[in-house]
Design an enzyme around this catalytic site. Structure first.
Site, PDB file in Angstrom:
ATOM      1  N   ASN A 247      -2.043  -4.394 -47.953  1.00  0.00           N
ATOM      2  CA  ASN A 247      -3.109  -5.084 -47.223  1.00  0.00           C
ATOM      3  C   ASN A 247      -4.194  -4.154 -46.716  1.00  0.00           C
ATOM      4  OD1 ASN A 247      -1.326  -3.837 -45.447  1.00  0.00           O
ATOM      5  ND2 ASN A 247      -1.732  -5.305 -43.814  1.00  0.00           N
TER       6      ASN A 247
ATOM      7  N   ALA B 133       0.811  -1.219   0.000  1.00  0.00           N
ATOM      8  CA  ALA B 133       0.000   0.000   0.000  1.00  0.00           C
ATOM      9  C   ALA B 133       0.840   1.263   0.000  1.00  0.00           C
ATOM     10  CB  ALA B 133      -0.944  -0.001   1.195  1.00  0.00           C
TER      11      ALA B 133
ATOM     12  N   ARG C   7      10.064   7.715  -2.992  1.00  0.00           N
ATOM     13  CA  ARG C   7      11.430   7.881  -3.501  1.00  0.00           C
ATOM     14  C   ARG C   7      11.612   7.377  -4.935  1.00  0.00           C
ATOM     15  NH1 ARG C   7      14.376   5.038   1.362  1.00  0.00           N
ATOM     16  NH2 ARG C   7      12.252   4.259   1.683  1.00  0.00           N
TER      17      ARG C   7
HETATM   18  C1  UD1 Z   1      10.585  -2.033   6.332  1.00  0.00           C
HETATM   19  C2  UD1 Z   1      10.825  -2.520   7.750  1.00  0.00           C
HETATM   20  C3  UD1 Z   1      12.320  -2.617   8.009  1.00  0.00           C
HETATM   21  C4  UD1 Z   1      12.957  -3.545   6.991  1.00  0.00           C
HETATM   22  C5  UD1 Z   1      12.635  -3.087   5.579  1.00  0.00           C
HETATM   23  C6  UD1 Z   1      13.108  -4.115   4.590  1.00  0.00           C
HETATM   24  C7  UD1 Z   1       8.923  -1.645   8.970  1.00  0.00           C
HETATM   25  C8  UD1 Z   1       8.476  -0.652  10.010  1.00  0.00           C
HETATM   26  N1  UD1 Z   1      10.223  -1.613   8.673  1.00  0.00           N
HETATM   27  O1  UD1 Z   1      11.146  -0.741   6.251  1.00  0.00           O
HETATM   28  O2  UD1 Z   1      12.551  -3.105   9.316  1.00  0.00           O
HETATM   29  O3  UD1 Z   1      14.353  -3.572   7.194  1.00  0.00           O
HETATM   30  O4  UD1 Z   1      11.202  -2.949   5.416  1.00  0.00           O
HETATM   31  O5  UD1 Z   1      12.965  -3.636   3.284  1.00  0.00           O
HETATM   32  O6  UD1 Z   1       8.134  -2.414   8.511  1.00  0.00           O
HETATM   33  N2  UD1 Z   1       3.257  -0.566   3.617  1.00  0.00           N
HETATM   34  C9  UD1 Z   1       1.890  -0.630   3.561  1.00  0.00           C
HETATM   35  N3  UD1 Z   1       1.160   0.258   4.278  1.00  0.00           N
HETATM   36  C10 UD1 Z   1       1.719   1.205   5.060  1.00  0.00           C
HETATM   37  C11 UD1 Z   1       3.125   1.265   5.106  1.00  0.00           C
HETATM   38  C12 UD1 Z   1       3.882   0.378   4.391  1.00  0.00           C
HETATM   39  O7  UD1 Z   1       1.328  -1.476   2.869  1.00  0.00           O
HETATM   40  O8  UD1 Z   1       0.970   1.960   5.684  1.00  0.00           O
HETATM   41  C13 UD1 Z   1       4.047  -1.533   2.872  1.00  0.00           C
HETATM   42  C14 UD1 Z   1       4.925  -0.888   1.811  1.00  0.00           C
HETATM   43  O9  UD1 Z   1       4.234  -0.822   0.582  1.00  0.00           O
HETATM   44  C15 UD1 Z   1       6.117  -1.828   1.756  1.00  0.00           C
HETATM   45  C16 UD1 Z   1       6.176  -2.419   3.154  1.00  0.00           C
HETATM   46  O10 UD1 Z   1       4.933  -2.170   3.743  1.00  0.00           O
HETATM   47  O11 UD1 Z   1       5.934  -2.873   0.820  1.00  0.00           O
HETATM   48  C17 UD1 Z   1       7.293  -1.822   3.971  1.00  0.00           C
HETATM   49  O12 UD1 Z   1       7.103  -0.425   4.050  1.00  0.00           O
HETATM   50  P1  UD1 Z   1       8.284   0.578   3.785  1.00  0.00           P
HETATM   51  O13 UD1 Z   1       7.775   1.944   4.035  1.00  0.00           O
HETATM   52  O14 UD1 Z   1       8.921   0.303   2.485  1.00  0.00           O
HETATM   53  O15 UD1 Z   1       9.234   0.185   4.997  1.00  0.00           O
HETATM   54  P2  UD1 Z   1      10.793   0.311   5.060  1.00  0.00           P
HETATM   55  O16 UD1 Z   1      11.109   1.658   5.577  1.00  0.00           O
HETATM   56  O17 UD1 Z   1      11.421  -0.123   3.818  1.00  0.00           O
END
Ligand code: UD1
Ligand code: CA
Length: 516
Positions: A402, A24, A29
């Site tokens: 054609n 979601a 970035r």
């Molecule tokens: C997250 C992890 C981190 C891990 C990293 C690995 C958390 C808090 N942190 O960080 O520990 O090392 O992934 O890549 O989870 N998403 C939703 N809804 C939301 C927020 C996020 O569906 O409200 C989904 C995003 O689309 C994504 C995933 O959750 O696929 C992780 O979210 P993201 O914001 O990318 O977390 P990171 O900061 O990468």
């Protein structure tokens, strides 16, 4: 909301009842209007790769949490994984909130739940099944996939106790310097008891630097409860790499491609230049095929044994038979039969089917055409909406006309036909077996088997024209030296040859001179 139950199939992690993909997030970035998980590498979206890795677990149900760009993600999901259900997270309050929304939608889950970030495109099925196996063997309430990485910047750190037991996951922005120094990170892949995870999620707050509900906090809560929690290190840290911007996407794409090429080379494929050869995970190449530099094999492309593709060739959803060759060409949704050849510099559009040993040579465009065994279109032609029989030859600069401006029409060419160079074949049209057309003809009527069709103006030679109308030019001097004396003003000549003498065109292989 409850999702439809599909019958479970036994997989290597047979006890995974549900898979949850978190997708979601906005992916700010990436700086793109396309939702992050829809960005593509190696022939699939990031989301597609995650779903493909999870599929062999054989979970009864798969849900994908969507939010940002939900329409696009949901539509894509219907395309690539119609058995998976999209669940909407209205506000992106954090990964923990997203997981809770998914578990609410799932209702009762029998067995474990696998929760995985949607932005982990290098995750492999083997890695997931080993994680599930480790989880089951340990009898854990939750097991997190971890990796030791050279640069843990931005990732959650895995905090272990003196006995090596996992105690907590701490996000970088909430970590003290000692915790930041930890090289073991959270991959964003978790397998856990659904009820335990659901219950712990209900207690997770948002008291962190981002004010978000972190899924990672579930681990610490379960540890405090005294529940068994594990951390499973991935064999290949690359599996765990997320993807947050275009730089990382390019890096992941390169890694994925290296993996595909490794697999192919181990199986006996010759990859002349791995740096410039790109093969989608969905493509397949047989042993002893040769991929020359600058080759891209996309989608469901297959290349048979001993075939040579490239240099500088793109094949999309195309089948190349054994021993065929495709050189410096662009081919989409086509079949290049065994021992057939294409190029250099040709463009084969959807529906082109070359039978065994057929040839489409240089600077030819084709579309929706069947070329029979051994038939040739050697040079500079457009061939669309047509069937060509066996052993036929289409002379240089032939156009299959054609399109009448409104509708497309078909041309049927029989076996052992010789189409003269620069023939316009105005469809609908049938040219019978063994027929010829004269070079430069505009053919508008069917040609019966064995006939020679001539449809062009007779030639007349105006003798002495150059010396009269271009006096003093090098041409006039050359003509005079050759004995081309000025003739009377009125002098013309009739065609020098009788009917049939010099009409025929490309009788032989590759002869495009229009002289037979
Ligand atoms: C997250 C992890 C981190 C891990 C990293 C690995 C958390 C808090 N942190 O960080 O520990 O090392 O992934 O890549 O989870 N998403 C939703 N809804 C939301 C927020 C996020 O569906 O409200 C989904 C995003 O689309 C994504 C995933 O959750 O696929 C992780 O979210 P993201 O914001 O990318 O977390 P990171 O900061 O990468
Ligand atoms: Ca991420």
């Amino acid at each position: 909301m409850s999702l439809p139950q599909t019958p479970p199939t036994a997989g290597p992690g047979g006890d995974v009842g549900a898979v949850v993909v978190l997708a979601a997030g906005q992916g700010t970035r990436m700086r793109s209007a396309t939702p992050k998980v829809l960005h593509r590498l190696g022939g699939r979206s990031m989301l597609g790769h995650v779903l493909a890795a999870a599929a062999p677990l054989g979970a009864a149900r798969t849900v994908v949490v969507v939010g940002s760009g939900r329409e696009m993600v949901t539509e894509h999901l219907a395309d690539v994984a119609p058995e998976a259900a999209a669940v909407v997270q209205e506000q992106q309050l954090g990964s923990g909130h997203a997981a809770a929304v998914a578990l609410d939608a799932l209702g009762e889950v029998s067995g474990a739940v696998l929760i995985v970030n949607g932005d982990a495109p290098l995750l492999r099925a083997e890695t997931l099944s080993t994680l599930v196996q480790a989880h089951r063997d340990a009898g854990a309430a939750l097991t997190v996939l971890t990796a030791e990485v050279a640069d843990p910047t931005g990732l959650g750190r895995i905090v272990r106790d003196g006995d090596g037991g996992v105690r907590a996951i701490v996000e970088e922005r909430d970590a003290d310097p000692a915790t930041r120094a930890i090289a073991e990170v959270n991959a964003g892949v978790y397998v856990g008891d659904a009820a335990a995870v659901r219950e712990a999620l209900s207690r997770v707050g948002a008291a962190n630097d981002q004010g978000e509900i972190y899924l990672t906090d579930v681990l610490g809560l379960l540890v405090s409860d005294g529940r068994p929690v594990g951390g499973h290190r991935a064999d290949d840290a690359a599996d765990t790499l997320g993807c947050n911007d275009q730089r990382e996407l390019a890096d992941r794409r390169r890694t994925l491609n290296d993996r595909v090429l490794d697999r192919l080379m181990r199986a006996g494929v010759v990859v002349v230049d791995p740096m410039t050869t790109w093969v989608d995970v969905t493509a397949d190449v047989a042993a002893e095929a040769v991929l020359q530099p600058g080759t891209q094999l996309l989608g469901a492309t297959t290349v048979g044994a001993g075939a040579v593709v490239g240099p500088d060739t793109t094949l999309l959803d195309t089948e190349v038979g054994e021993g065929a060759s495709v050189v410096r060409s662009h081919v989409t949704l086509s079949v290049v039969g065994p021992a057939a050849s294409v190029g250099p510099f040709s463009y084969l559009r959807p529906g082109t089917e070359l039978a065994r040993a057929a040839k489409v040579g240089a600077f030819v465009e084709t579309k929706n055409v069947q070329v029979g065994e051994g038939s040739k279109v050697p040079h500079l032609s457009y061939v669309g909406d047509a069937t060509i029989g066996r052993g036929s030859n289409v002379g240089a600069a032939t156009v299959f006309v054609n399109y009448d401006g409104v509708a497309k029409h078909r041309t049927e060419i029989g076996d052992h036909v010789r189409i003269g160079s620069d023939t316009m074949l105005v469809a609908p049209l049938t040219v019978g077996d063994g027929a010829y057309t004269a070079a430069g003809s505009v053919i508008t009527e069917d040609v019966p088997p064995g006939a020679m069709a001539v449809a062009r103006a007779h030639q007349r030679n105006v003798a002495g024209w150059v010396s009269r109308r271009r006096p003093g030019t090098p041409s006039a001097e050359a003509a005079a030296a050759a004995g081309g004396a000025p003739a009377d003003d009125a002098a013309d000549t009739r065609p020098a040859q009788s009917e049939g003498g010099r009409h025929a065109a490309t009788a032989g292989d590759d002869d495009h001179q229009g002289r037979r």
